[in-house]
Write a protein that holds these residues in place. Sequence first.
Motif, PDB file in Angstrom:
ATOM      1  N   ALA A 104     -19.940  -5.719   1.725  1.00 37.79           N
ATOM      2  CA  ALA A 104     -19.364  -4.641   2.533  1.00 37.79           C
ATOM      3  C   ALA A 104     -17.862  -4.564   2.329  1.00 37.79           C
ATOM      4  N   TRP A 105     -17.226  -5.729   2.190  1.00 32.72           N
ATOM      5  CA  TRP A 105     -15.784  -5.741   1.947  1.00 32.72           C
ATOM      6  C   TRP A 105     -15.445  -5.222   0.554  1.00 32.72           C
ATOM      7  N   TYR A 106     -16.303  -5.489  -0.439  1.00 29.96           N
ATOM      8  CA  TYR A 106     -16.072  -4.928  -1.776  1.00 29.96           C
ATOM      9  C   TYR A 106     -16.005  -3.400  -1.692  1.00 29.96           C
ATOM     10  N   MET A 107     -16.943  -2.809  -0.974  1.00 37.72           N
ATOM     11  CA  MET A 107     -16.952  -1.349  -0.859  1.00 37.72           C
ATOM     12  C   MET A 107     -15.747  -0.849  -0.068  1.00 37.72           C
ATOM     13  N   ALA A 108     -15.400  -1.577   0.993  1.00 35.44           N
ATOM     14  CA  ALA A 108     -14.233  -1.190   1.782  1.00 35.44           C
ATOM     15  C   ALA A 108     -12.954  -1.289   0.957  1.00 35.44           C
ATOM     16  N   GLN A 109     -12.877  -2.302   0.084  1.00 40.11           N
ATOM     17  CA  GLN A 109     -11.687  -2.466  -0.740  1.00 40.11           C
ATOM     18  C   GLN A 109     -11.544  -1.321  -1.734  1.00 40.11           C
ATOM     19  N   ALA A 110     -12.634  -0.931  -2.389  1.00 39.20           N
ATOM     20  CA  ALA A 110     -12.582   0.198  -3.324  1.00 39.20           C
ATOM     21  C   ALA A 110     -12.145   1.470  -2.611  1.00 39.20           C
ATOM     22  N   ALA A 111     -12.672   1.685  -1.403  1.00 40.80           N
ATOM     23  CA  ALA A 111     -12.306   2.875  -0.634  1.00 40.80           C
ATOM     24  C   ALA A 111     -10.859   2.812  -0.173  1.00 40.80           C
ATOM     25  N   SER A 112     -10.368   1.617   0.167  1.00 45.08           N
ATOM     26  CA  SER A 112      -8.988   1.499   0.641  1.00 45.08           C
ATOM     27  C   SER A 112      -7.996   1.816  -0.475  1.00 45.08           C
ATOM     28  N   PHE A 113      -8.341   1.491  -1.725  1.00 46.46           N
ATOM     29  CA  PHE A 113      -7.484   1.879  -2.851  1.00 46.46           C
ATOM     30  C   PHE A 113      -7.410   3.400  -2.943  1.00 46.46           C
ATOM     31  N   CYS A 114      -8.556   4.064  -2.845  1.00 40.32           N
ATOM     32  CA  CYS A 114      -8.580   5.535  -2.903  1.00 40.32           C
ATOM     33  C   CYS A 114      -7.816   6.139  -1.730  1.00 40.32           C
ATOM     34  N   TYR A 115      -7.974   5.530  -0.574  1.00 38.64           N
ATOM     35  CA  TYR A 115      -7.307   6.007   0.638  1.00 38.64           C
ATOM     36  C   TYR A 115      -5.796   6.012   0.454  1.00 38.64           C
ATOM     37  N   THR A 116      -5.252   4.898  -0.021  1.00 38.93           N
ATOM     38  CA  THR A 116      -3.809   4.796  -0.177  1.00 38.93           C
ATOM     39  C   THR A 116      -3.303   5.647  -1.332  1.00 38.93           C
ATOM     40  N   ALA A 117      -4.046   5.719  -2.434  1.00 43.17           N
ATOM     41  CA  ALA A 117      -3.636   6.593  -3.532  1.00 43.17           C
ATOM     42  C   ALA A 117      -3.548   8.038  -3.063  1.00 43.17           C
ATOM     43  N   THR A 118      -4.466   8.439  -2.195  1.00 40.98           N
ATOM     44  CA  THR A 118      -4.451   9.805  -1.669  1.00 40.98           C
ATOM     45  C   THR A 118      -3.260  10.021  -0.742  1.00 40.98           C
ATOM     46  N   ILE A 119      -2.987   9.055   0.128  1.00 41.72           N
ATOM     47  CA  ILE A 119      -1.842   9.172   1.033  1.00 41.72           C
ATOM     48  C   ILE A 119      -0.535   9.285   0.256  1.00 41.72           C
ATOM     49  N   LEU A 120      -0.356   8.422  -0.744  1.00 39.66           N
ATOM     50  CA  LEU A 120       0.910   8.388  -1.474  1.00 39.66           C
ATOM     51  C   LEU A 120       1.118   9.622  -2.339  1.00 39.66           C
ATOM     52  N   CYS A 121       0.069  10.419  -2.533  1.00 40.35           N
ATOM     53  CA  CYS A 121       0.208  11.683  -3.264  1.00 40.35           C
ATOM     54  C   CYS A 121       0.786  12.786  -2.388  1.00 40.35           C
ATOM     55  N   ARG A 122       0.834  12.566  -1.097  1.00 42.45           N
ATOM     56  CA  ARG A 122       1.177  13.638  -0.168  1.00 42.45           C
ATOM     57  C   ARG A 122       2.545  13.420   0.453  1.00 42.45           C
ATOM     58  N   SER A 123       3.135  14.497   0.897  1.00 42.50           N
ATOM     59  CA  SER A 123       4.472  14.427   1.482  1.00 42.50           C
ATOM     60  C   SER A 123       4.477  14.780   2.968  1.00 42.50           C
ATOM     61  N   PHE A 124       3.363  15.270   3.500  1.00 38.32           N
ATOM     62  CA  PHE A 124       3.306  15.668   4.902  1.00 38.32           C
ATOM     63  C   PHE A 124       2.068  15.090   5.557  1.00 38.32           C
ATOM     64  N   PHE A 125       2.230  14.588   6.776  1.00 37.23           N
ATOM     65  CA  PHE A 125       1.116  14.016   7.509  1.00 37.23           C
ATOM     66  C   PHE A 125       1.171  14.457   8.959  1.00 37.23           C
ATOM     67  N   ASP A 126       0.024  14.751   9.498  1.00 41.00           N
ATOM     68  CA  ASP A 126      -0.083  15.126  10.897  1.00 41.00           C
ATOM     69  C   ASP A 126      -0.297  13.852  11.710  1.00 41.00           C
ATOM     70  N   HIS A 127       0.705  13.475  12.506  1.00 40.59           N
ATOM     71  CA  HIS A 127       0.609  12.237  13.277  1.00 40.59           C
ATOM     72  C   HIS A 127       0.084  12.465  14.690  1.00 40.59           C
ATOM     73  N   SER A 128      -0.318  13.685  15.007  1.00 34.63           N
ATOM     74  CA  SER A 128      -0.873  13.926  16.328  1.00 34.63           C
ATOM     75  C   SER A 128      -2.252  13.272  16.435  1.00 34.63           C
ATOM     76  N   PRO A 129      -2.706  12.957  17.647  1.00 40.33           N
ATOM     77  CA  PRO A 129      -4.010  12.308  17.787  1.00 40.33           C
ATOM     78  C   PRO A 129      -5.142  13.090  17.138  1.00 40.33           C
TER      79      PRO A 129
END
Length: 447
Positions: free
Chosen positions: A159-184
């Motif tokens: 389960a952690w292997y799958m979570a780790q692969a997804a976390s790489f994609c998650y951060t790569a996607t975040i770092l591609c962006r310049s705007f984030f909605d921090h509202s709840p």
Amino acid sequence: MATQATTPLNGLPTEILQRVATLLPPQSALNFVLCSRRIHDACDQLSIWRQTVQLTSGFTTHPVLLAGAGRITWKRFAVADAKAHSLNYDTGLLHWLPQAMAYHHQVSSSADLGNLHLLSDPSHHAPGQVIFENEIPIAGDRPTREYPGDLTSLIDINAWYMAQAASFCYTATILCRSFFDHSPSGNPWAPAKSLLEACPWTKIRGIEPESQPAEYLKLAVVLHTLANKAIGLLGARLRAHLAKERTSSNWRSYRTSSPPLPRSIPFSSMMVLPNLFDSNSVREFSLCHIAKMATPGFFKDCQWTGYECIIGPTFEDGGLRYTWDGMGEDNIMIQLNNFDQPPHTNGNPKDKQVERNAKFTLSRWEDSRFYVLQSNYFHGGHETHRLTLRVDSLTGMIRIIRHVDFDGLPRPSGSGVITPFGIVFGGVCRGYWLWLWKVDWSSESRL
């Protein structure tokens, strides 16, 4: 597959069919080769899939360098490109999306953060199991849940292997962006975010690699999963901080670097990436950067920049305040004392140079697995640093042996992880972070 009689294209010369296939986007090319057996035989070739991927796919901007790759490998890249246009957020996604993002596919800029966040939670892959199992009582405060919890939990390493692969994609996607909605409403990952940022989950526990190899491997995968995700969350906050600071009148005095964009990080040269769609690709992806990034040679002859971040409560509303200190920021005390100049040899113990960027040299090998790195003195806008690190070359886990300032006074210690996005250190205290990356990964030059 259509029959010979019902496909007029069958009468075209082989060269024309192949030319058509190379000009089609991968999804269309994949459909085209199914029109008939003749077209399939003519176009299902190594050279065709290679040209299709290089010329018309989302890999075009950053060509995939696959020396000696065969027909099946290039065709799998065409299949991945086709899938990237309509993502299906199930576990099958993790057998190809991390590699696609590591090869700088354009899908990084369009993937859905909410779904990737869900896939990066190991409890999503272990139904019925919870990730938070322990509580740390804190006097005068609500109990704080520990992240990631007990390594003996029923959430197994797969389960952690799958979570780790997804976390790489998650951060790569975040770092591609310049705007984030921090509202709840726009921040569905807020609970995980607050725990990642405020809890000392980076601690390397007392597990011996030799006597408890399975537990130690699980710990490594856990820490890499959370380190990837923490960098993404911190990167979003850092981008927002820099956007605000750049509107101030004294911005040019900062001379800091922007956080790296994924396209500026040479993932494919730093990672031994598994084949797309292989049955073991998720497991192999988890530590595929270690063979190249956790060696002393990776730190040789290069400079590192980054940010120190301290997260603490605000007095006004009880929320969290982020205090950033950029490596290389102008430091008035360093400049007034000329500590940014090369040192003299007059025996003065304070006569040493403090540089803008961190540099690491190999101090010694402890054995065939662990080695020690020593940094120079380097500074941020407020603090100075000198790090002595113990690195595990098989897992990329780091223990800070010594962290002092210019005067030799202790700074926050703790543990760290070598990730594809740089090194992230978490302090022994809650809310302390130090994220370092190579200077030439920065998306902008120093200002």
